[in-house]
Design a protein around this motif. Structure first.
Motif, PDB file in Angstrom:
ATOM      1  N   GLU A  40      -4.764   1.817   1.732  1.00 29.64           N
ATOM      2  CA  GLU A  40      -5.548   2.954   2.218  1.00 29.64           C
ATOM      3  C   GLU A  40      -5.394   3.014   3.741  1.00 29.64           C
ATOM      4  OE1 GLU A  40      -7.228   5.112   0.303  1.00 29.64           O
ATOM      5  OE2 GLU A  40      -6.576   4.043  -1.498  1.00 29.64           O
ATOM      6  N   ILE A  41      -5.645   4.175   4.334  1.00 26.14           N
ATOM      7  CA  ILE A  41      -5.560   4.308   5.794  1.00 26.14           C
ATOM      8  C   ILE A  41      -6.516   3.310   6.441  1.00 26.14           C
ATOM      9  CG2 ILE A  41      -5.973   5.852   7.756  1.00 26.14           C
ATOM     10  CD1 ILE A  41      -5.055   8.165   5.912  1.00 26.14           C
ATOM     11  N   GLY A  42      -5.995   2.550   7.400  1.00 23.48           N
ATOM     12  CA  GLY A  42      -6.769   1.527   8.098  1.00 23.48           C
ATOM     13  C   GLY A  42      -6.705   0.160   7.447  1.00 23.48           C
ATOM     14  N   GLU A  43      -6.173   0.075   6.243  1.00 26.41           N
ATOM     15  CA  GLU A  43      -6.096  -1.190   5.517  1.00 26.41           C
ATOM     16  C   GLU A  43      -4.822  -1.942   5.903  1.00 26.41           C
ATOM     17  OE1 GLU A  43      -6.667  -2.690   0.894  1.00 26.41           O
ATOM     18  OE2 GLU A  43      -6.100  -0.618   1.273  1.00 26.41           O
ATOM     19  N   SER A  86      -2.179  -5.360   4.839  1.00 26.41           N
ATOM     20  CA  SER A  86      -1.738  -6.179   3.709  1.00 26.41           C
ATOM     21  C   SER A  86      -2.089  -7.647   3.873  1.00 26.41           C
ATOM     22  CB  SER A  86      -0.220  -6.060   3.552  1.00 26.41           C
ATOM     23  OG  SER A  86       0.436  -6.626   4.677  1.00 26.41           O
ATOM     24  N   GLY A  87      -2.313  -8.090   5.112  1.00 30.34           N
ATOM     25  CA  GLY A  87      -2.359  -9.514   5.379  1.00 30.34           C
ATOM     26  C   GLY A  87      -0.927 -10.036   5.343  1.00 30.34           C
ATOM     27  N   GLN A  90       7.859 -13.903   7.222  1.00 29.62           N
ATOM     28  CA  GLN A  90       6.461 -13.486   7.160  1.00 29.62           C
ATOM     29  C   GLN A  90       6.334 -12.055   7.654  1.00 29.62           C
ATOM     30  OE1 GLN A  90       3.816 -15.351   5.864  1.00 29.62           O
ATOM     31  NE2 GLN A  90       5.586 -16.510   5.161  1.00 29.62           N
ATOM     32  N   GLN A  91       5.646 -11.215   6.879  1.00 32.80           N
ATOM     33  CA  GLN A  91       5.506  -9.802   7.207  1.00 32.80           C
ATOM     34  C   GLN A  91       4.068  -9.344   7.003  1.00 32.80           C
ATOM     35  OE1 GLN A  91       8.261  -7.733   4.616  1.00 32.80           O
ATOM     36  NE2 GLN A  91       9.993  -8.321   5.887  1.00 32.80           N
ATOM     37  N   GLU A  92       3.771  -8.198   7.614  1.00 31.15           N
ATOM     38  CA  GLU A  92       2.461  -7.572   7.422  1.00 31.15           C
ATOM     39  C   GLU A  92       2.615  -6.068   7.624  1.00 31.15           C
ATOM     40  OE1 GLU A  92      -2.153  -8.124   8.906  1.00 31.15           O
ATOM     41  OE2 GLU A  92      -0.573  -9.352   9.790  1.00 31.15           O
ATOM     42  N   TYR A  93       1.922  -5.300   6.801  1.00 33.17           N
ATOM     43  CA  TYR A  93       1.916  -3.843   6.911  1.00 33.17           C
ATOM     44  C   TYR A  93       0.486  -3.379   7.114  1.00 33.17           C
ATOM     45  CZ  TYR A  93       6.712  -3.476   5.222  1.00 33.17           C
ATOM     46  OH  TYR A  93       8.072  -3.566   5.096  1.00 33.17           O
ATOM     47  N   THR A  94       0.304  -2.418   8.021  1.00 35.29           N
ATOM     48  CA  THR A  94      -0.985  -1.763   8.220  1.00 35.29           C
ATOM     49  C   THR A  94      -0.757  -0.264   8.111  1.00 35.29           C
ATOM     50  OG1 THR A  94      -1.705  -3.517   9.720  1.00 35.29           O
ATOM     51  CG2 THR A  94      -2.940  -1.435   9.789  1.00 35.29           C
ATOM     52  N   ARG A  95      -1.558   0.393   7.284  1.00 34.08           N
ATOM     53  CA  ARG A  95      -1.427   1.850   7.152  1.00 34.08           C
ATOM     54  C   ARG A  95      -2.262   2.502   8.244  1.00 34.08           C
ATOM     55  NH1 ARG A  95      -1.948   5.489   1.668  1.00 34.08           N
ATOM     56  NH2 ARG A  95      -0.996   7.356   2.580  1.00 34.08           N
ATOM     57  N   MET A  96      -1.580   3.151   9.186  1.00 27.13           N
ATOM     58  CA  MET A  96      -2.229   3.729  10.353  1.00 27.13           C
ATOM     59  C   MET A  96      -2.705   5.163  10.109  1.00 27.13           C
ATOM     60  SD  MET A  96      -1.902   1.087  12.169  1.00 27.13           S
ATOM     61  CE  MET A  96      -2.487   1.636  13.757  1.00 27.13           C
ATOM     62  N   ALA A  97      -1.965   5.911   9.326  1.00 28.07           N
ATOM     63  CA  ALA A  97      -2.274   7.311   9.019  1.00 28.07           C
ATOM     64  C   ALA A  97      -1.615   7.622   7.677  1.00 28.07           C
ATOM     65  CB  ALA A  97      -1.737   8.236  10.119  1.00 28.07           C
TER      66      ALA A  97
END
Length: 191
Positions: free
Chosen positions: A121-124, A126-127, A145-152
């Motif tokens: 979701e926006i703002g969430e 993945s860790g 090691q990766q991480e994704y953040t949904r910005m919009a």
């Protein structure tokens, strides 16, 4: 274009180096397939890399075939993933045990897999999680090691190596990269 049983294809241009990638993304039965051809320079030599990645219906990597050809050699890497175990040319690679996603170092196509699988979701965020990263031109499989953040709605922030590398990703309706900040841009159609 919606992706119900249709093929989506396109072209990415490498921003920092000379290079292009033609890609395809499609569904066949209960599998998703990513396929591409990358043309670029590595160590001042022209290189062609081809790949096909097959994922299950949840976008978890099942297998991949990767080929690399330059002026002096032709090499390949066959990858199979089974229940968190990853095999390179038939030999298990324990360093990437537990990984779900494959990540091709030379391609923005594989960013689609965790984006679709995670459904953030926006703002969430993945860790941090481990991806099975294929390093080019070496064709080695390593943990990353990766991480994704949904910005919009169509924008994600991708980071790896504990934040040592960060880039913004703009994606289309199929979650395929339009702009990988500083690295890849989708070539627009003349239509």
């Amino acid at each position: 274009m919606a992706l119900n049983s249709q093929l989506v294809s396109g072209l990415w241009q490498w921003v920092q180096n000379p290079g292009l990638e033609r890609f395809e993304f499609m569904r066949t039965g209960d599998e998703w397939i990513l396929r591409g051809t990358i043309l670029t320079l590595a160590h001042d030599a022209a290189v062609e890399a081809r790949y096909e990645i097959v994922c299950d219906s949840l976008f978890q990597t099942r297998r991949a075939n990767i080929y690399l050809r330059d002026s002096s050699s032709e090499r390949s890497l066959k990858i199979d993933a089974q229940n968190g175990h990853w095999f390179e040319d038939g030999r298990e690679n324990h360093t990437v045990s537990g990984a779900v996603d494959i990540d091709l170092g030379w391609s923005p196509s594989t960013n689609t897999l965790p984006i679709k699988r995670l459904k953030l979701e926006i703002g969430e965020t993945s860790g941090e999680f481990t991806a099975a990263w294929v390093r080019f031109p070496e064709l080695t499989l390593q943990p990353l090691q990766q991480e994704y953040t949904r910005m919009a709605d169509r924008q994600y922030r991708y980071s790896s190596r504990g934040g040592a590398f960060v880039a913004n990703l703009l994606v289309d309706d199929n979650d395929l990269v339009l702009d990988y900040e500083g690295f890849w841009q989708r070539v627009k159609s003349s239509k």
